[in-house]
Design an enzyme around this catalytic site. Structure first.
Site, PDB file in Angstrom:
ATOM      1  N   ASP A  26     -66.705  25.159 -36.923  1.00 48.68           N
ATOM      2  CA  ASP A  26     -64.795  25.462 -36.911  1.00 48.68           C
ATOM      3  C   ASP A  26     -64.734  26.554 -37.983  1.00 48.68           C
ATOM      4  O   ASP A  26     -64.245  26.092 -38.803  1.00 48.68           O
ATOM      5  CB  ASP A  26     -63.943  24.036 -37.137  1.00 48.68           C
ATOM      6  CG  ASP A  26     -62.651  24.760 -36.402  1.00 48.68           C
ATOM      7  OD1 ASP A  26     -62.494  25.625 -36.319  1.00 48.68           O
ATOM      8  OD2 ASP A  26     -61.776  24.081 -36.019  1.00 48.68           O
TER       9      ASP A  26
ATOM     10  N   ASP B  65     -57.104  26.459 -29.407  1.00 46.86           N
ATOM     11  CA  ASP B  65     -56.912  25.123 -29.027  1.00 46.86           C
ATOM     12  C   ASP B  65     -56.178  25.676 -28.251  1.00 46.86           C
ATOM     13  O   ASP B  65     -54.858  26.224 -28.023  1.00 46.86           O
ATOM     14  CB  ASP B  65     -56.189  24.131 -30.063  1.00 46.86           C
ATOM     15  CG  ASP B  65     -57.278  24.367 -31.609  1.00 46.86           C
ATOM     16  OD1 ASP B  65     -58.355  25.241 -31.359  1.00 46.86           O
ATOM     17  OD2 ASP B  65     -56.594  23.400 -31.821  1.00 46.86           O
TER      18      ASP B  65
END
Ligand code: GLA
Length: 641
Positions: free
Chosen positions: A390, A454
């Protein structure tokens, strides 16, 4: 009585001379208005300023925020709805874009078309006739809801007599389980094709529903691999490069099931989209080792594993400090990372992990920056089979205006390191789609890459993300998957996902039509029957796991309705009739758009039921935010795949 006389009067004379009582909507209780941000406000914008559209001020009206839905009970007493609508000037210069809709008893009565910040107000005046329920909707303009401050200025309903409209809660949809429970006879599931790397440890738990005990066997299993006939777990060492046609079998006192399972020993992994559990949305930073073990146990106990879910993936927040020699360990909530991976493996499942190429993860834990090789080695030693990488604080390392090579650098480095470990590690790039990651994710060693930010728990983005991903379908193939983020139906972080039953079905149907990686990220401690039935329908999962690995294409797109079609390996088609709008709509899949001719057997996949033979087209009334998922087959009928 007064009302009846008035109605009679209107019926006899027409309503031209009757001035009905006009009720300003700002005088109503607005507590039941649903909207994407903030609360609906009377006589001011959602930001608390005087209502202003395109430079024009309004004394009265309602300030709201897309996506906004207001249900008004009129009981047939409303005559006319009037308002001036638009984006409030308080977001001037921002990328606000909305669309207003006035809907009466499921029919669209008026639409504003796209309106942006600065667009002059548009006047609405619609006759309501006998409308019982009026719904005022503000949709986002297909670019997300950021800055979408929208006003129903001067909104009024002319009512008969003394009657008044009432803002009511959106009607509650009943949660109906459409999918029959698995039968007692065995039924094998799971991928029909499976990639693995020669010489690496191999383990795979064969997914199968049916009454236990089951007895498993396999034909054509290459030397070096062994199937445990009681547990259905295959272990050993991946054979040399090549393709191995295996036939899996499972048997119990009710019957027998067979399924082909082609092993492809070579360079590629994840030849079908990976499936499993990831804890992020469920537990955020209160994830623990115990919760992960519980997730693994629950997936077995509740049938998810039988349906094909395999990975148990820890997201952020597991890392402790590095030791003097730079070795990373888990924190107090994860005292034994190897023990955790071993535990997950002992169930025949695979274990996944998360880190960042930056110095810190998104949640502020230790990242892998300048420890990449050491971490990759350690993750492999612990026995992890999946890594999500990430970007997060790597922003502080990357140049201010990163070029393509800068986006790629950390991923290429880790991709290369993982490929050199002595185990198969699926590599999941998480950098939110920057630099068009879908164009180069595979070249840097990735097997899946997030295509956007997200998802959060926002339904409208579910349809948007699906449409976006379908636009990227050319970059999506076996071993190279666009990742639209996790499945979030059920409970999260002690909150119930705000999805209606139709929305929950849509979420899963869209993900499977996209051939998305299927990671459930809801609370395993609160998984209800309804949610589970959606996660585990084998015919729906089969669409996701089809060996062709195609992402559906969009055909016949209208503003709120569209059809998705996905070619499947056996020549049949999976088709989704989709409605992202606020009211039910008719959607038709035309054979010419799907690329089929002649009579087709249409099977409803949620119900696992044939609907009959259709010619030319198949249409259905699709509920608000609904998807009807069917499979069209010209040759065979009613056969479970
Ligand atoms: C980012 C990712 C999420 C999750 C969190 C963890 O926001 O996109 O999927 O991993 O970080 O902090």
């Amino acid at each position: 009585m007064k009302n009846i006389l008035r109605i009679l009067f209107i019926a006899l004379l027409g309503n031209a001379d009757v001035t009905a009582g006009e009720v300003p909507l700002d005088s109503l209780n607005l507590a039941n208005v649903r909207q994407g941000w903030g609360n609906a406000a009377s006589n001011k914008s959602v930001g608390g300023k005087p209502l202003t559209i395109g430079g024009q001020k309004f004394e009265r009206g309602i300030g709201t925020h897309a996506v906004s839905v207001m249900y008004l009970r009129l009981q047939g007493q409303g005559q006319r709805f009037t308002a001036s609508v638009g984006v409030d000037d308080e977001v001037a210069g921002q990328p606000a874009s909305v669309e207003f809709q006035v809907i009466g008893d499921d029919k669209v009565l008026w639409e504003s078309g796209l309106m942006k910040a600065g667009t002059p107000p548009r006047k609405v005046s619609v006759e309501l006739g006998g409308v019982k329920t009026l719904v005022l909707v503000v949709e986002d303009g297909e670019d997300g809801i950021a800055s979408d401050h929208a006003d129903w200025a001067d909104a009024r309903v002319a009512m008969l007599g003394e009657s008044r409209p009432e803002v009511i809660a959106m009607p509650v949809e009943e949660a109906v389980i459409l999918t029959p429970k698995p039968g007692l006879a065995p039924c094998l599931h799971g991928p029909k094709i499976y990639g693995c790397r020669p010489g690496h440890p191999f383990f795979y738990r064969v997914p199968c529903t049916g009454e236990r005990p089951l007895s498993y066997s396999a034909q054509g299993l290459p030397a070096g691999l062994k199937l445990d006939s009681q547990t259905g777990i295959i272990t050993g060492t991946t054979p040399e490069r090549g393709e191995y046609a295996v036939k899996l079998q499972a048997q119990n006192r009710h019957g027998k099931s067979e399924r082909r399972f082609k092993l492809v020993a070579g360079d590629k992994l994840a030849l079908t989209p990976p499936m499993g559990f990831n804890d992020w949305y469920a537990y955020l930073d209160h994830v623990t080792d115990a919760k992960m073990r519980y997730a693994a146990d629950t997936m077995i106990a509740n049938g998810m594993v039988d349906a094909g879910y395999q990975y148990v993936n820890v997201d952020d927040c597991w890392m402790g400090k590095r030791s003097a020699d730079g070795n990373l360990a888990g924190n107090e909530k994860f005292p034994d990372m190897k023990g955790l991976a071993d535990y997950i493996h002992s169930q025949g499942l695979k274990a996944g992990l998360y880190t960042s190429p930056g110095p810190k993860t998104c949640a502020g834990y230790e990242g892998s920056y300048q420890h990449e090789a050491q971490d990759a080695r350690r993750f492999a030693e612990w026995g992890f089979d999946f890594l999500k990488y990430d970007w997060c604080s790597y922003r502080s390392i990357a140049p201010n205006a990163p070029e393509l090579a800068d986006y790629q650098k950390p991923y290429r480095q880790m991709g290369d390191l993982l490929a050199h470990q002595d185990r198969d590690i699926v590599f999941n790039l998480c950098q939110y789609g920057m630099g068009d990651v879908w164009k180069w994710g595979a070249a840097v060693g990735g097997h899946a890459w997030r295509t956007s930010d997200d998802l959060g728990i926002e339904l409208n983005r579910v349809f948007q993300v699906a449409l976006k991903n379908c636009g990227l379908r050319d970059y999506h193939k076996p071993g190279e998957w666009n990742d639209p983020d996790y499945i979030q139906i059920g409970w999260f972080n002690n909150t119930k996902a705000p999805f209606t039953p139709s929305e929950s079905y849509s979420f899963m149907a869209l993900w499977c039509l996209m051939a998305a990686p299927l990671f459930y990220s809801g609370d395993m401690e609160r998984l209800d029957e309804f949610t589970l039935s959606i996660l585990c329908n084998p015919e729906v999962i089969e669409v996701d796991q089809d060996p062709l690995g195609q992402c559906a294409r969009v055909v016949d797109k209208h503003r709120f309705t569209f059809v998705l079609v996905k070619d499947l390996e056996d020549g049949s088609k999976a088709v989704g009739l989709c409605n992202s709008g606020e009211v039910a709509a008719d959607v038709a899949a035309q054979w010419k758009d799907l690329g089929v001719t002649g009579p087709q057997m249409v099977r409803d996949l949620w119900q696992e039921k044939d609907l009959g033979e259709f010619t030319g087209h198949f249409s259905r009334r699709i509920p608000r935010h609904g998807v009807v998922l069917v499979r069209l087959n010209a040759k065979e009928t009613g056969k479970r795949p």
